[in-house]
Design an enzyme around this catalytic site. Structure first.
Site: not given
Ligand code: GLN
Length: 502
Positions: A80, A155, A179
């Site tokens: 990532k 994400s 995410s």
């Molecule tokens: N969707 C969640 C956020 O926007 C989790 C994102 C993540 O785990 N990085 O914070």
């Protein structure tokens, strides 16, 4: 689809070590798959073809010279793009870091190198990992390989799509509120978030430092077990990394757990859940039961998920998470000032403060700006007690619920997501609906626990459905074994979307 990309990471490592497949062949097979499918899926921000080829050739030479390869010798793995690599760029899918070249490797990446992996590219994400669909990326919108009109989740959507479409043997993701697990569920792959502190966060660009954790996204559970063993462990560069021995999760993964006690949290099975997903989880529980497990109802009152008559979801956990995560984000992202690194405005500025504010306003996207503003508010004097401190108390209550539940059971079984993958553009107008996409995953981060999402099959809409297993802190081995048991008893594993089978 070449037969090489059909192999799991564990199988490919074995094939390379035994000389059946060369590392160069493996890398070329993946680069070929990328050339054909990346234009439709857009999982990668950057494909590191030259460096992957060089590393593969080096691997073959080492093997020919009689060296024993590491456990991931020659296996192409994607990372990532919020993890630092000393080659290529580390952009966090943000305009602010569009040209940023990190001076060092994240510890997890360094450990992949040490295990012999070939890093094949950097995958797309929501800017700074803030989002649930990868649509907040300043780089591109990644598409779900099962239906390219839908999101891959986020994400770590680039990593999820990449593994699903076989554009890498496996990938690393990061999980602050879901995410890794949510995109794994949307893309029909396995996504494992280890216990907070199990994997070093050194070189992972910080979002919510008390929540962030790196983990594997893979085609099956043994791959997740192998990669977790490789990347886990104490790191002097990260004071929150746990000083506990790392087990060989792969060696244990096929040993079923006798007298497994599975808890179903009542509060997760409400009207808020899509009936088809509820059915899939119930069916999984029955399969476990047939295999000798005991199914127990447990309660997580502070993580309760409700839906009103209009179908709007709500949960204390979401409110708590978005205060904690945004507060931490506002502090972490203060370092992007246009001076040390990252985007700097080209406009005339009147002093340092204007340089900061213009550079930041130009570099950050709208969702990141919203979060910095909200987090700055919740941390400001006068509101700190009302919001941030209160959220920390709720966080403790959520954690206590889990501790109590684990007195009665070994693992919890629940959904990963309230629905299957939604359409591109469907939730972008209303940030709150987007935040609710993580409603089943965020309490795990608040409590610092390990959680895995594995596929249960494909629903009537043709999209994968994930299920989540959650365990007590440092129960990595137990969760992975329980997840592997499901793969073995259900026969559901390695789902491949049509698009990958070219
Ligand atoms: N969707 C969640 C956020 O926007 C989790 C994102 C993540 O785990 N990085 O914070």
């Amino acid at each position: 689809m070449s037969s090489i990309v059909e192999l799991s990471a564990v199988q490919l490592a074995e094939a390379i070590a035994s000389g059946e497949v060369s590392a160069v062949q493996a890398t070329e097979a993946y680069l070929d798959q990328i050339e054909k499918i990346q234009p439709q899926v857009d999982a990668y921000n950057e494909v590191l073809a030259d460096q992957a080829r060089a590393k593969a050739a080096e691997t073959d030479a080492a093997l020919a010279g009689g060296k024993t390869l590491g456990p991931l010798g020659g296996v192409p793995i994607a990372v990532k793009d919020n993890m630092c690599t000393a080659y290529g760029k580390t952009t966090c899918s943000s305009k602010l870091l569009a040209d940023f070249k990190a001076p060092y490797n994240a510890t997890a990446v360094e450990k992949l190198h040490a295990a012999g992996a070939v890093i094949i590219g950097k995958t797309n994400l929501d800017e700074f990992a803030m989002g649930s669909s990868t649509e907040n990326s300043a780089s591109k919108v990644t598409r779900n390989p099962w239906d390219t009109s839908r999101v891959p989740g986020g994400s770590s959507g680039g990593s999820g799509a990449c593994v699903s479409a076989r554009l890498a043997a496996a990938a690393l993701g990061s999980d602050t509120g879901g995410s890794i697990r949510q995109p794994a569920a949307f893309c029909g792959v396995v996504g494992f978030k280890p216990t907070y502190g199990r994997v070093s966060r050194y070189g992972l660009v910080a979002y919510g430092s008390s929540l962030d954790q790196i983990g594997p996204m893979t085609v099956d559970v043994p791959d997740a077990a192998l990669i977790t063993s490789v990347i886990a462990g104490r790191d002097p560069h990260d004071s929150t990394s746990a000083d506990r021995p790392v087990d060989d999760y792969l060696a244990e993964v096929n040993t079923p757990i006798e007298n497994l006690r599975i808890g179903l949290p009542d509060e997760f099975f409400t009207d808020a859940l899509d009936p088809e997903i509820a059915q899939a989880i119930t069916k999984s529980a029955e399969l476990y039961k047939d295999a000798g497990a005991e199914i127990i109802n447990v309660s997580l009152p502070h993580s309760r998920i409700d839906a009103d008559a209009a179908g709007n979801l709500s949960s204390y956990a979401v409110a708590c998470y978005y205060i904690v995560a945004m507060s931490e984000a506002s502090s972490n992202l203060a370092r992007y000032d246009g001076v040390h690194y990252g985007h700097r405005t080209e406009e005339e500025v009147d002093g340092i403060v204007e340089l900061f504010s213009k550079s930041r306003a130009e570099g950050f996207g709208p969702e990141v700006i919203r979060r910095i503003m909200l987090g700055t508010y919740t941390l400001s004097s006068g509101y700190y007690d009302a919001y941030y401190n209160k959220a920390l108390k709720v966080r403790r209550l959520i954690k206590n619920d889990f501790d109590q539940a684990f007195e009665k059971c070994d693992v919890l079984l629940c959904p990963t997501t309230p629905t299957s993958a939604f359409g591109i553009g469907e939730k972008t107008a209303d940030p709150l609906t987007m935040y609710l996409a993580d409603i089943y995953t965020i309490s795990v981060n608040l409590a610092g626990l390990p959680g895995v999402s594995i596929p249960t099959g494909v629903g009537t809409d043709g999209l994968p459905i994930g299920m989540q297993l959650i365990g007590p802190a440092f129960s990595e081995s137990k969760i992975l074994r329980a997840a592997r048991m499901y793969e073995n008893i259900s026969g559901v594993t390695r789902l491949t979307p049509e698009i990958a089978r070219i």
